[in-house]
Design a protein around this motif. Structure first.
Motif, PDB file in Angstrom:
ATOM      1  N   PRO A  57       0.820  -1.226   0.000  1.00 53.36           N
ATOM      2  CA  PRO A  57       0.000   0.000   0.000  1.00 53.36           C
ATOM      3  C   PRO A  57       0.845   1.264   0.000  1.00 53.36           C
ATOM      4  CG  PRO A  57      -0.113  -1.103   2.133  1.00 53.36           C
ATOM      5  CD  PRO A  57       0.573  -2.045   1.208  1.00 53.36           C
ATOM      6  N   MET A  58       2.001   1.253   0.674  1.00 53.11           N
ATOM      7  CA  MET A  58       2.834   2.455   0.715  1.00 53.11           C
ATOM      8  C   MET A  58       3.398   2.784  -0.662  1.00 53.11           C
ATOM      9  SD  MET A  58       4.841   2.409   4.392  1.00 53.11           S
ATOM     10  CE  MET A  58       5.858   0.982   4.030  1.00 53.11           C
ATOM     11  N   ALA A  59       3.944   1.784  -1.340  1.00 52.22           N
ATOM     12  CA  ALA A  59       4.527   2.023  -2.664  1.00 52.22           C
ATOM     13  C   ALA A  59       3.458   2.397  -3.682  1.00 52.22           C
ATOM     14  CB  ALA A  59       5.301   0.787  -3.129  1.00 52.22           C
ATOM     15  N   THR A  60       2.278   1.788  -3.560  1.00 47.40           N
ATOM     16  CA  THR A  60       1.188   2.128  -4.487  1.00 47.40           C
ATOM     17  C   THR A  60       0.751   3.573  -4.287  1.00 47.40           C
ATOM     18  OG1 THR A  60       0.437  -0.169  -4.487  1.00 47.40           O
ATOM     19  CG2 THR A  60      -1.113   1.483  -5.281  1.00 47.40           C
ATOM     20  N   LEU A  61       0.661   4.009  -3.029  1.00 43.30           N
ATOM     21  CA  LEU A  61       0.296   5.396  -2.759  1.00 43.30           C
ATOM     22  C   LEU A  61       1.377   6.344  -3.290  1.00 43.30           C
ATOM     23  CD1 LEU A  61      -1.728   7.326  -1.516  1.00 43.30           C
ATOM     24  CD2 LEU A  61      -0.562   7.044   0.691  1.00 43.30           C
ATOM     25  N   ALA A  62       2.648   5.983  -3.114  1.00 48.82           N
ATOM     26  CA  ALA A  62       3.739   6.816  -3.625  1.00 48.82           C
ATOM     27  C   ALA A  62       3.645   6.966  -5.139  1.00 48.82           C
ATOM     28  CB  ALA A  62       5.085   6.213  -3.233  1.00 48.82           C
ATOM     29  N   CYS A  63       3.368   5.868  -5.824  1.00 51.79           N
ATOM     30  CA  CYS A  63       3.274   5.912  -7.283  1.00 51.79           C
ATOM     31  C   CYS A  63       2.027   6.659  -7.741  1.00 51.79           C
ATOM     32  CB  CYS A  63       3.290   4.491  -7.849  1.00 51.79           C
ATOM     33  SG  CYS A  63       4.884   3.652  -7.670  1.00 51.79           S
ATOM     34  N   ALA A  64       0.921   6.468  -7.046  1.00 51.83           N
ATOM     35  CA  ALA A  64      -0.316   7.149  -7.432  1.00 51.83           C
ATOM     36  C   ALA A  64      -0.197   8.663  -7.262  1.00 51.83           C
ATOM     37  CB  ALA A  64      -1.479   6.611  -6.598  1.00 51.83           C
ATOM     38  N   LEU A  65       0.539   9.091  -6.225  1.00 50.74           N
ATOM     39  CA  LEU A  65       0.720  10.523  -5.973  1.00 50.74           C
ATOM     40  C   LEU A  65       1.901  11.111  -6.733  1.00 50.74           C
ATOM     41  CD1 LEU A  65       0.220  10.589  -2.082  1.00 50.74           C
ATOM     42  CD2 LEU A  65      -1.356  11.508  -3.780  1.00 50.74           C
TER      43      LEU A  65
END
Length: 333
Positions: free
Chosen positions: A247-255
């Motif tokens: 979830p952390m890496a996905t949020l980083a990529c989405a933002l």
């Protein structure tokens, strides 16, 4: 199905209205005190300490599961409405959304003009040293924790509850309490320096495997960027935990931001640390991802009984067919 929807709706209505209960009266905090009591040297031998940790990991979460499941069962014996209310309270107590988003929003907002307040408040989200963190690093810490807690504090207990609730509300509540117990054990004991916590950490790794990836998927869907989770694969295993990185890496990529913990991991390293606006976007995005997760849970609550009913019908037809074939065979001459 309608009963399950009503229970889930009541649970999240309580969360929106009340937020997190005070620590003194929160059952999860009570369980935490129990964990603190068993967090001691049971032996001078590291192997024996690990074995004690296995017993704690196996037995300790069963306590809250039995209490919560038994409480919902007892309430259900009074009447279906009482049972539903008890189950909703159990789900409310094992999830956390409003308080998570409010605390993250507070930390992000404080980074604009009050770093000392941000450093103080972020301690409610992370365990790292915060005294020397810059504004960007404080926002990164808050955003990382929010993404991870979407999995730990919502998805991990909500999904098994939604799957089991149409079958048995006591079982659903017990499952949610058991998962919360496992998470609490890991957060308190699951450190490399604690042999007593090794089993708890490994159990949490297994329990959180699917919730972490479901939370990552919810973030990607909420961001209207489904391939964010694909891009996140490059860094999802950078954190020591096999699950929290998703979830952390996905949020980083989405933002389109960099999230990092000094001397531990860097996610999406080619980007910059979150700005104030990006930190605010992160809070909003995780809130939308929580809504996506709730919708997924509702779909599962509807689909699982349908699938179970279809399987039961198929099995009965196969059994009847087999029985008819056997009874229809005539004896030979």
């Amino acid at each position: 199905m309608l009963r399950t929807l009503a229970v889930v709706g009541l649970a999240f209505s309580l969360d929106l209205l009340l937020g997190e209960l005070p620590t003194a009266v929160h059952p999860v905090a009570w369980f935490g005190r129990l964990v603190g009591a068993v967090d001691r040297p049971w032996s001078d031998d590291e192997r024996h300490q690990c074995l004690a940790g296995v017993a704690i990991a196996v037995l300790a979460p069963l306590g809250p599961a039995a209490v919560v499941g038994g409480g919902v069962l007892a309430a259900g014996s009074i009447g279906p409405i009482a049972g539903g209310i008890a189950a909703a309270v159990a789900l409310f107590l094992t999830t956390s959304l409003r308080s998570l988003l409010e605390l993250t929003e507070d930390v992000v907002g404080a980074t604009a003009d009050d770093l000392e307040r941000a450093r103080d408040r972020v301690r409610g989200l992370v365990g790292r040293e915060t005294a020397a963190l810059s504004a960007g690093a404080l926002r990164s810490a808050a955003v990382e924790s929010t993404a991870e807690n979407l999995a730990d504090g919502l998805v991990a207990t909500l999904i098994p509850f939604a799957i089991l609730a149409p079958i048995s509300l006591p079982a659903a509540a017990a499952a949610a309490a058991w998962v919360k117990g496992v998470n609490t054990l890991d957060s308190m004991l699951g450190y490399p320096s604690k042999p007593i916590g090794t089993a708890s950490a490994r159990l949490d790794d297994v329990v959180m495997y699917l919730p972490a990836r479901l939370a990552a998927g919810a973030i990607a869907v909420a961001a209207v960027d489904p391939v964010a989770i694909v891009r996140a694969r490059r860094w999802a295993r950078a954190p020591p935990s096999p699950n929290s990185g998703w979830p952390m890496a996905t949020l980083a990529c989405a933002l389109g931001v960099r999230l990092e913990k000094a001397d531990s991991y860097v996610l999406n390293p080619d980007a910059d640390l979150p700005t104030l606006a990006e930190g605010e976007r992160a809070v909003s995005l995780v809130g939308r991802a929580a809504v996506v997760s709730i919708l997924v849970a509702i779909v599962l609550a509807i689909a699982v009984p349908e699938l179970a009913g279809g399987f039961e019908t198929y099995w009965q037809s196969m059994t009847a067919s087999s029985t008819g074939s056997i009874t229809g065979v005539r004896a030979g001459p």
